[in-house]
Write an enzyme that holds these catalytic residues in place. Structure first.
Site, mmCIF file in Angstrom:
data_model
loop_
_atom_site.group_PDB
_atom_site.id
_atom_site.type_symbol
_atom_site.label_atom_id
_atom_site.label_comp_id
_atom_site.label_asym_id
_atom_site.label_seq_id
_atom_site.Cartn_x
_atom_site.Cartn_y
_atom_site.Cartn_z
ATOM 1 N N TYR A 1 0.389 -1.668 -0.052
ATOM 2 C CA TYR A 1 0.386 -0.174 0.029
ATOM 3 C C TYR A 1 1.014 1.347 0.068
ATOM 4 O O TYR A 1 2.146 1.383 0.130
ATOM 5 C CB TYR A 1 -1.232 -0.038 1.195
ATOM 6 C CG TYR A 1 -2.202 -1.030 1.189
ATOM 7 C CD1 TYR A 1 -3.004 -1.321 -0.356
ATOM 8 C CD2 TYR A 1 -2.247 -2.202 1.539
ATOM 9 C CE1 TYR A 1 -3.864 -2.065 -0.369
ATOM 10 C CE2 TYR A 1 -3.170 -2.842 1.135
ATOM 11 C CZ TYR A 1 -3.712 -3.274 0.513
ATOM 12 O OH TYR A 1 -4.711 -4.383 0.531
ATOM 13 N N CYS B 1 -8.561 -22.954 10.604
ATOM 14 C CA CYS B 1 -8.508 -22.252 9.514
ATOM 15 C C CYS B 1 -7.173 -23.342 9.085
ATOM 16 O O CYS B 1 -6.322 -23.490 9.129
ATOM 17 C CB CYS B 1 -7.811 -21.337 9.959
ATOM 18 S SG CYS B 1 -7.469 -19.993 8.404
HETATM 19 S S1 SF4 Z 1 -11.752 -19.156 4.478
HETATM 20 FE FE1 SF4 Z 1 -10.408 -18.109 5.079
HETATM 21 S S2 SF4 Z 1 -10.662 -18.272 7.408
HETATM 22 FE FE2 SF4 Z 1 -11.395 -19.771 6.756
HETATM 23 S S3 SF4 Z 1 -10.110 -21.389 6.443
HETATM 24 FE FE3 SF4 Z 1 -10.162 -20.534 4.963
HETATM 25 S S4 SF4 Z 1 -7.831 -19.491 4.475
HETATM 26 FE FE4 SF4 Z 1 -9.180 -20.040 7.163
#
Ligand code: SF4
Ligand SMILES: Cc1cc2nc3c(=O)[nH]c(=O)nc-3n(C[C@H](O)[C@H](O)[C@H](O)COP(=O)(O)OP(=O)(O)OC[C@H]3O[C@@H](n4cnc5c(N)ncnc54)[C@H](O)[C@@H]3O)c2cc1C
Ligand SMILES: Cc1cc2nc3c(=O)[nH]c(=O)nc-3n(C[C@H](O)[C@H](O)[C@H](O)COP(=O)(O)O)c2cc1C
Length: 645
Positions: A174, A344
């Site tokens: 950015y 995750c």
């Molecule tokens: S959608 Fe995003 S937060 Fe959810 S498991 Fe996949 S990477 Fe992780």
């Protein structure tokens, strides 16, 4: 408290800000803001929920210091006093749950679109972003000074709104990072050329912010320790920069990595990148400064964060996407309930890719509640119903979890020997084993709710007529599509799913029909065994986008073993030892193939739907049974169906 996490749960001070533990929720753009860039009730509920889950410090998503600096459609703003009331409500909600909150001060520079910024994107030099490829305008020195002042005023507003800190976003390509980078900054005035000149903009911002908020207010600066691109700055430059940032007024340094064009999108690394891969950069910066350093990058397991703190890699740990998947993961870890944590898996499908490539608000594939917190908790149904769920793949299991929360009487049937549906084969390619973790977690939830999956039960109209359920959720998924190509029933032809499940033998040379994810990941699975594949695809452009992190790594690994994709190529026939396809120019090519693997899409298993309709049985069709798509649709539609009965 779990003694194994004593470092994480030790309080820390940044300047005068006391934080209850070392866990940080880093900035993550959501798209939950109001269209006028004010804070919405949705954003407040979402962040308050994360604070309730036990995190120490929440850093808001990007917050524009100037309208022209907006990088996302619904990005919140702090360029005017009109934003203070909303920000104040947000700070109060997070404080009520015991966490601290910092506002991330942001200007996207060239990493935006004119439609979002309201004007041509501005940048240190008129060099378009390698990813977004938008023309941009070089900033004058006057404009630079205006923006330095805008960062300072935004910080002052954060303080007025009751925030505990600000974070200057100097990372991820950015605006301030564009100034730092020899790749995007080609200026020859006092803001370009030498390291000192390229660092001037960010150092001036930090000094101006410090001046505006006074000596006691916490100022964090986020940097990319390394751009990880050719001609970009590297970790040595950041080692030089970090003490200067502290000299200018920074109280903590948050060490991320990468910019938009970094191969494999290391800023939001996918499952293909090792967990904790970026900690060494935090450790390197920590050697150069005395203020707290925050480490980040694929740290999903609090025990990994704990190890990093114990080793002294960092003073605080950012758990980014893990906060989306399971807002309670810290409280669960504190109680030693590690197996209860929904992890995750770094797929990026529901969060960053949904935001950036689908222009929708972020969520998590595996947490349908993420972003829906403002709707409130699931309530018990006044009249529990007898609910049948047909299929125990991701959609069926998700539906069962939510219908159970409503208090319904659930029976879930699976025709196969094992539940899981396509997830069983989807979890076989390299780096995808995390999917199994989610499924194990989901099954544990069902067990806890007293729901047993009935296996080997192929639900038929007769069974439904006899069982008389009040409601049926049809989650029967999809089967492989087998088009009428001459030779497709030959001995050498196998299904991708069977290859991944080890049910089909593969002999080289291999031709895969279809370059979607199933085809590409099957090629990757074979590449890991040293077998190259030729992937034949009708479409003109690769269906798997190499700008996504996983897409980049897939392409790389397939090519590394000598695999290739033939685009614009339509299969004409399959012969005993070859595949014949036609190119766009009409020419025919024969590709040797001892094994031909089909990855040509799927067709929905929806035969029961017409029976349910004709019999007037209330029902809902979800996931691939509706239309073959992805885990996100399966899991979220299943959840919605379960919740709405
Ligand atoms: S959608 Fe995003 S937060 Fe959810 S498991 Fe996949 S990477 Fe992780
Ligand atoms: C190799 C592969 C890789 C993939 N990778 C990804 C990926 O990385 N990301 C992604 O988003 N998506 C991926 N997908 C797609 C994803 O797996 C599906 O979108 C998802 O599994 C759909 O879930 P579902 O529950 O709707 O259906 P399914 O997973 O197909 O489950 C349906 C279940 O219903 C059962 N069933 C069918 N009929 C009956 C009946 N009459 N009675 C009882 N049970 C019945 C089936 O046996 C099955 O277990 C992949 C698919 C494959 C094949
Ligand atoms: C949906 C999403 C949005 C993000 N938005 C921001 C942002 O607004 N500002 C920022 O500095 N980083 C942003 N990031 C990067 C995260 O702060 C974090 O550095 C990254 O996700 C890596 O951490 P993790 O592996 O723990 O998720 C975003 C990440 C995701 C997944």
């Amino acid at each position: 408290m779990s003694t194994e996490l004593k470092n994480i749960f030790t309080p820390i001070k940044i300047n005068t800000m006391e934080v209850r533990n070392r866990a940080v929720m880093p900035a993550m753009a959501t798209g939950y803001g109001n269209p006028d860039s004010t804070v919405s009730d949705r954003l407040i509920a979402y962040l308050a929920r994360r604070a309730k889950g036990g995190t120490g410090l929440i850093i808001t998503e990007v917050c524009a210091i100037d309208p022209r600096g907006k990088g996302f459609g619904a990005e919140i703003g702090a360029w005017d006093d009109k934003f203070i009331p909303g920000l104040n409500k947000l700070a109060d909600a997070v404080h009520a749950e015991g966490a601290r909150i910092a506002l991330q001060l942001h200007h996207a520079g060239r990493e935006t679109f004119e439609g979002i910024a309201g004007a041509k994107p501005e940048a240190p030099s008129p060099i378009p972003s390698a990813v977004l490829n938008q023309a941009c305008e070089q900033m004058s020195v006057d404009r630079i000074r205006t923006l330095v002042a805008a960062y300072a005023s935004a910080a002052e507003r954060a303080k007025k709104a009751g925030f505990d800190a600000v974070e200057v976003h100097g990372a991820h390509g950015y605006l301030p990072c564009q100034f730092l980078s020899p790749f995007s900054n080609a200026r020859d005035d006092e803001y370009g050329g030498s390291d000192e000149n390229r660092a001037r903009f960010l150092l001036e911002i930090v000094a101006a912010v410090r001046e505006s908020v006074g000596p006691d207010f916490a100022v964090i600066v986020r940097i990319s320790g390394d751009e990880a691109i050719r001609k970009g700055f590297d970790l040595n430059f950041s080692k030089w920069l970090a003490p200067k940032l502290v000299g200018a007024g920074a109280d903590a340094i948050h060490v991320s990595v990468g910019v938009y064009s970094t191969p494999g999108n290391l800023s939001i690394a996918s499952m293909d990148t090792e967990e904790g891969f970026n900690l060494f950069r935090a450790r390197t910066i920590k050697e150069t400064v005395k203020v707290p350093v925050i480490g980040v990058g694929r740290i999903h397991d609090p025990r990994l964060g704990e190890q990093a703190l114990a080793r002294g890699d960092a003073d605080m740990i950012s758990f980014g996407r893990q906060h989306l998947t399971d807002p309670d993961f810290l409280n669960k870890a504190r109680e030693g309930r590690h197996d209860d944590i929904r992890r995750c898996i770094a797929c990026n499908q529901g969060c960053i890719e949904r935001l950036m490539f689908e222009f929708k608000s972020a969520t998590c594939v595996f947490n349908p509640d993420c972003g829906n917190e403002y709707k409130g908790e699931v309530q018990k149904a006044p009249d529990p119903k007898k609910v049948w769920i047909v299929g125990a793949g991701p959609a069926g299991v998700s539906a069962a979890m939510y219908a159970a929360k409503r208090g319904h009487n659930i029976e879930i049937f699976e025709s196969g020997k094992e539940p899981g549906g396509q997830l069983l084969s989807a979890s076989m390619p390299p780096h995808k084993e995390g999917l199994k973790q989610w499924f194990a977690w989901a099954r544990k939830q069902l067990e806890a709710a007293g729901i047993r999956i009935q296996r080997g039960m192929n639900v038929t109209p007769e069974m439904i007529a006899q069982g008389r359920p009040d409601f049926v959720i049809l989650a029967a998924g999809a089967s492989p599509l087998v088009p009428a190509i001459p030779g497709i029933d030959g001995q050498s032809v196998v299904e991708a799913r069977d290859v991944l499940l080890g049910k089909a033998q593969v002999a080289a040379p291999v031709a895969i029909l279809g370059a979607g994810y199933v085809g590409m990941e099957t090629a990757d699975y074979l590449a890991a065994k040293g077998i190259p594949s030729v992937i034949i695809e009708m479409k003109q452009f690769p269906p798997v986008n190499a700008f996504t992190a996983h897409g980049y790594w897939l392409n790389k690994r397939i090519k590394e073993v000598g695999g290739r994709i033939e685009l614009n190529s339509t299969v004409q026939r399959i012969e005993e030892k070859s595949v014949v396809f036609r190119r766009a120019d009409g020419s025919e090519q024969t590709e040797p193939a001892a094994t031909v693997i089909l990855a040509l899409g799927a067709r929905p298993n929806n035969v029961l739907e017409s029976y349910l309709k004709e019999s007037n049985i209330p029902h809902s069709t979800v996931g691939d049974a509706k239309t073959p798509r992805r885990f996100i649709e399966a899991i979220h539609e299943g959840a919605r169906a379960g919740r709405e009965i």
